[in-house]
Each structure stands twice: as structure tokens, then as C-alpha cells.
Design a protein around this motif. Structure first.
Motif, PDB file in Angstrom:
ATOM      1  N   PHE B  16       0.807  -1.228   0.000  1.00 34.10           N
ATOM      2  CA  PHE B  16       0.000   0.000   0.000  1.00 34.10           C
ATOM      3  C   PHE B  16       0.839   1.277   0.000  1.00 34.10           C
ATOM      4  O   PHE B  16       0.303   2.368  -0.154  1.00 34.10           O
ATOM      5  CB  PHE B  16      -0.927   0.037   1.221  1.00 34.10           C
ATOM      6  N   PHE B  17       2.145   1.157   0.232  1.00 36.48           N
ATOM      7  CA  PHE B  17       2.988   2.362   0.361  1.00 36.48           C
ATOM      8  C   PHE B  17       4.174   2.314  -0.596  1.00 36.48           C
ATOM      9  O   PHE B  17       4.559   1.246  -1.066  1.00 36.48           O
ATOM     10  CB  PHE B  17       3.495   2.496   1.805  1.00 36.48           C
ATOM     11  N   GLU B  18       4.745   3.503  -0.827  1.00 39.17           N
ATOM     12  CA  GLU B  18       5.957   3.587  -1.649  1.00 39.17           C
ATOM     13  C   GLU B  18       7.096   2.865  -0.909  1.00 39.17           C
ATOM     14  O   GLU B  18       7.285   3.116   0.302  1.00 39.17           O
ATOM     15  CB  GLU B  18       6.360   5.056  -1.838  1.00 39.17           C
ATOM     16  N   GLU B  47      -6.184  -0.254  -2.607  1.00 38.73           N
ATOM     17  CA  GLU B  47      -5.262  -1.177  -3.284  1.00 38.73           C
ATOM     18  C   GLU B  47      -4.774  -0.545  -4.599  1.00 38.73           C
ATOM     19  O   GLU B  47      -5.590  -0.266  -5.487  1.00 38.73           O
ATOM     20  CB  GLU B  47      -6.023  -2.457  -3.562  1.00 38.73           C
ATOM     21  N   PRO B  48      -3.471  -0.283  -4.755  1.00 38.36           N
ATOM     22  CA  PRO B  48      -2.997   0.390  -5.979  1.00 38.36           C
ATOM     23  C   PRO B  48      -3.334  -0.360  -7.274  1.00 38.36           C
ATOM     24  O   PRO B  48      -3.718   0.264  -8.262  1.00 38.36           O
ATOM     25  CB  PRO B  48      -1.492   0.466  -5.781  1.00 38.36           C
ATOM     26  N   VAL B  49      -3.233  -1.702  -7.259  1.00 34.69           N
ATOM     27  CA  VAL B  49      -3.500  -2.449  -8.497  1.00 34.69           C
ATOM     28  C   VAL B  49      -4.985  -2.365  -8.861  1.00 34.69           C
ATOM     29  O   VAL B  49      -5.348  -2.197 -10.033  1.00 34.69           O
ATOM     30  CB  VAL B  49      -3.057  -3.922  -8.343  1.00 34.69           C
ATOM     31  N   ILE B  56      -8.371   2.064 -15.679  1.00 37.92           N
ATOM     32  CA  ILE B  56      -8.454   1.611 -17.078  1.00 37.92           C
ATOM     33  C   ILE B  56      -9.921   1.513 -17.516  1.00 37.92           C
ATOM     34  O   ILE B  56     -10.281   1.926 -18.610  1.00 37.92           O
ATOM     35  CB  ILE B  56      -7.722   0.263 -17.244  1.00 37.92           C
ATOM     36  N   LEU B  57     -10.770   1.005 -16.595  1.00 39.71           N
ATOM     37  CA  LEU B  57     -12.172   0.802 -16.969  1.00 39.71           C
ATOM     38  C   LEU B  57     -13.028   2.071 -16.846  1.00 39.71           C
ATOM     39  O   LEU B  57     -13.854   2.355 -17.701  1.00 39.71           O
ATOM     40  CB  LEU B  57     -12.789  -0.311 -16.105  1.00 39.71           C
ATOM     41  N   GLY B  58     -12.826   2.823 -15.758  1.00 38.11           N
ATOM     42  CA  GLY B  58     -13.719   3.962 -15.525  1.00 38.11           C
ATOM     43  C   GLY B  58     -13.009   5.296 -15.443  1.00 38.11           C
ATOM     44  O   GLY B  58     -13.595   6.295 -15.032  1.00 38.11           O
ATOM     45  N   GLY B  59     -11.732   5.319 -15.844  1.00 33.98           N
ATOM     46  CA  GLY B  59     -10.944   6.552 -15.759  1.00 33.98           C
ATOM     47  C   GLY B  59     -11.506   7.667 -16.617  1.00 33.98           C
ATOM     48  O   GLY B  59     -11.332   8.836 -16.313  1.00 33.98           O
ATOM     49  N   HIS B  60     -12.202   7.284 -17.668  1.00 30.61           N
ATOM     50  CA  HIS B  60     -12.781   8.267 -18.581  1.00 30.61           C
ATOM     51  C   HIS B  60     -13.770   9.187 -17.863  1.00 30.61           C
ATOM     52  O   HIS B  60     -13.923  10.348 -18.218  1.00 30.61           O
ATOM     53  CB  HIS B  60     -13.467   7.511 -19.702  1.00 30.61           C
ATOM     54  N   MET B  96      -1.349   4.686  -9.546  1.00 32.12           N
ATOM     55  CA  MET B  96      -0.827   3.781  -8.517  1.00 32.12           C
ATOM     56  C   MET B  96       0.018   4.558  -7.504  1.00 32.12           C
ATOM     57  O   MET B  96      -0.122   4.378  -6.300  1.00 32.12           O
ATOM     58  CB  MET B  96       0.002   2.663  -9.158  1.00 32.12           C
ATOM     59  N   GLU B  97       0.852   5.453  -8.029  1.00 34.75           N
ATOM     60  CA  GLU B  97       1.697   6.267  -7.148  1.00 34.75           C
ATOM     61  C   GLU B  97       0.836   7.180  -6.271  1.00 34.75           C
ATOM     62  O   GLU B  97       1.082   7.325  -5.080  1.00 34.75           O
ATOM     63  CB  GLU B  97       2.631   7.102  -8.022  1.00 34.75           C
ATOM     64  N   ARG B  98      -0.192   7.767  -6.890  1.00 37.15           N
ATOM     65  CA  ARG B  98      -1.079   8.675  -6.154  1.00 37.15           C
ATOM     66  C   ARG B  98      -1.845   7.908  -5.064  1.00 37.15           C
ATOM     67  O   ARG B  98      -2.054   8.427  -3.969  1.00 37.15           O
ATOM     68  CB  ARG B  98      -2.047   9.344  -7.145  1.00 37.15           C
ATOM     69  N   THR B  99      -2.273   6.666  -5.367  1.00 37.39           N
ATOM     70  CA  THR B  99      -2.987   5.856  -4.376  1.00 37.39           C
ATOM     71  C   THR B  99      -2.088   5.599  -3.169  1.00 37.39           C
ATOM     72  O   THR B  99      -2.530   5.725  -2.022  1.00 37.39           O
ATOM     73  CB  THR B  99      -3.413   4.506  -4.992  1.00 37.39           C
TER      74      THR B  99
END
Lengths: 139, 112
Positions: B16-18, B47-49, B56-60, B96-99
Motif C-alpha cells: 500500500f505504500f511507496e 489497493e494500488p492495483v 483503465i475501466l472507468g478513468g474516462h 498507482m503512485e497517487r494511491t
């Protein structure tokens, strides 16, 4: 989000938006259809909530306010945003201020109230339903 | 907090972290009172993944930004057709980085 990341993202997207509007404006003036970037429309064939915003902005520039409303009322919101934000960020960077970042933090806090977010999303959803109805000849 | 608990937390929550923040998190955990352990464990981390799949699916429609709590950017993304499709693609690489950043901010608030 850090100030640097936000400024980079917003500046990149704002300038891309301005270039895109100028490009579409030239295309539409020559009566050609501009390239459609909407992934949702390409996949489903249906318009997404913000489809028609560029057409609407071009209509506003031409002074056809009623037509702009028909194409997408969100154009009235998008036009000032795309027009102002890149210059706002550049002014911030030039004078070493943080006014855009503070505005972002304040608006994020405001939108975190559930009822605010819910009402904004409801308006967008209703406009989309209306647009879909028009597109599918229900209305 | 004793070292065993801190290590257990790091092992179970490392995704969950960098990675570069993990030693600092461990240090902070060691300095934290034991009574906070339950609270730290009960935070819902994103969860980053999973966020990447949502992106990918709802980013629009900006759904990824709404879920991680960037409401302003979420509305902006929704209003601009996913930033003319460009922002949607840019976010596939940033989300992912932002999450992980948002997860760290949540933990930091509790450890402060």
C-alpha cells in the motif's frame, strides 16, 4: 497531491485543451468534422456526459449561445476553465504565489461534502440522460 | 509499539505504500503508542492495483480520482471527457503512485 505535481498536470492539460480547441475551431470553420477523442463514444457509439463540449465552446465563440446550450451546456463551464487555468498557473509560477494550489485545496474540501458532490453529479447525470434521450430519439 | 508488531504491519501492508517510505513508517510505528495499533490496522487502505484496473475501466469518467478522494480532479476529469482522453491515459501511469501517496497521508494523520 504536491503543488509541483498539480501545477505540472494542470498546465499540461490546460495547454493541451487550448490547442485542441483552436485545432477543432479551425476544422469546424472549414466544415470538416474534428477528430473524436472520446473513448466511450468510440467503444459504445453513445455520447458521454461531456461529448459536444468543444462544439459548444466553438458555438459560444461564434455567439450562437442557444446552439451552444443545445450541444452541451457544460461548454459554458468548460470554456472559462480552459481559458483561465493555464494563465493562472503561469502567473503563480512567475510571481512565486500559491493561489491556484490554495484554490485546489479549498475546492477539494468543498467537494468532499457529500451533498455538494451528489448534487453536481446529479446535474451532470440528468444532462447526460437528456442528451442520450435526444441522441436515441426518445425525446 | 514493539518491533514485532511494527514489522508485522510493514510485511502485511507493504504493497500500500511507496517502498522508499517503509523505513520511515517503521520508525514512526516504533515511536507510536501501542493503543493506536488497532486503529492503524483498521484504516481502509486503497489497493494500488485495483485502482489501476478502475482507472483503465472507468478513468474516462474520473471514477478513479473520486475513489481516492481527489474530488476536484474527479469532477474536472468527468467534465472534460477524461481530459480529451489524454488525462485518462496519463492517469494509468500516475494513479498507482497517487494511491500510495493517499494511503501514506491517511496513516500519517493517525501517527501524527
Amino acid at each position: 497531491m504536491t503543488r509541483k505535481n498539480l501545477y505540472f498536470l494542470a498546465l499540461f492539460l490546460g495547454l493541451a485543451g487550448q490547442i485542441w480547441i483552436v485545432y477543432s475551431y479551425k476544422k469546424l470553420e472549414r466544415q470538416e468534422e474534428a477528430f473524436n477523442t472520446c473513448i466511450f463514444r468510440r467503444v459504445t457509439g453513445l455520447p458521454c456526459p461531456s461529448c459536444g463540449t468543444v462544439h459548444s465552446i466553438v458555438s459560444i465563440v461564434h455567439g450562437n449561445f442557444r446552439q451552444a446550450l443545445n450541444e452541451n451546456p457544460l461548454g459554458y463551464l468548460g470554456f472559462p476553465i480552459v481559458l483561465i487555468i493555464p494563465w493562472w498557473i503561469l502567473a503563480d509560477l512567475a510571481f512565486g504565489r500559491e493561489s491556484f494550489y490554495n484554490f485546489y485545496l479549498r475546492s477539494n474540501k468543498f467537494l468532499n461534502h457529500r451533498w455538494v458532490l451528489f448534487s453536481i453529479l446529479s446535474v451532470i447525470f440528468l444532462l447526460w440522460l437528456f442528451k442520450l434521450g435526444h441522441f436515441l430519439h426518445w425525446i | 509499539m514493539d518491533a514485532q508488531k511494527a514489522d508485522m504491519f510493514i510485511m502485511t501492508h507493504s504493497k500500500f505504500f511507496e517502498p522508499h517510505l517503509l523505513p520511515a513508517i517503521r520508525e514512526k510505528l516504533l515511536q507510536t503508542d501501542d493503543s493506536k495499533f488497532m486503529m492503524i490496522q483498521s484504516i481502509t487502505y486503497r489497493e494500488p492495483v485495483l485502482m489501476l484496473i478502475i482507472s483503465i475501466l472507468g478513468g474516462h469518467f474520473g471514477i478513479d480520482r473520486f475513489i481516492i478522494g481527489d474530488m476536484g480532479l474527479g469532477v474536472a476529469k468527468l467534465l472534460t471527457c477524461g481530459g480529451l482522453g489524454i488525462w485518462t491515459i496519463v492517469d494509468w501511469f500516475l494513479i498507482m503512485e497517487r494511491t500510495k501517496e493517499v494511503n501514506f497521508e491517511k496513516l500519517r494523520l493517525l501517527l501524527a
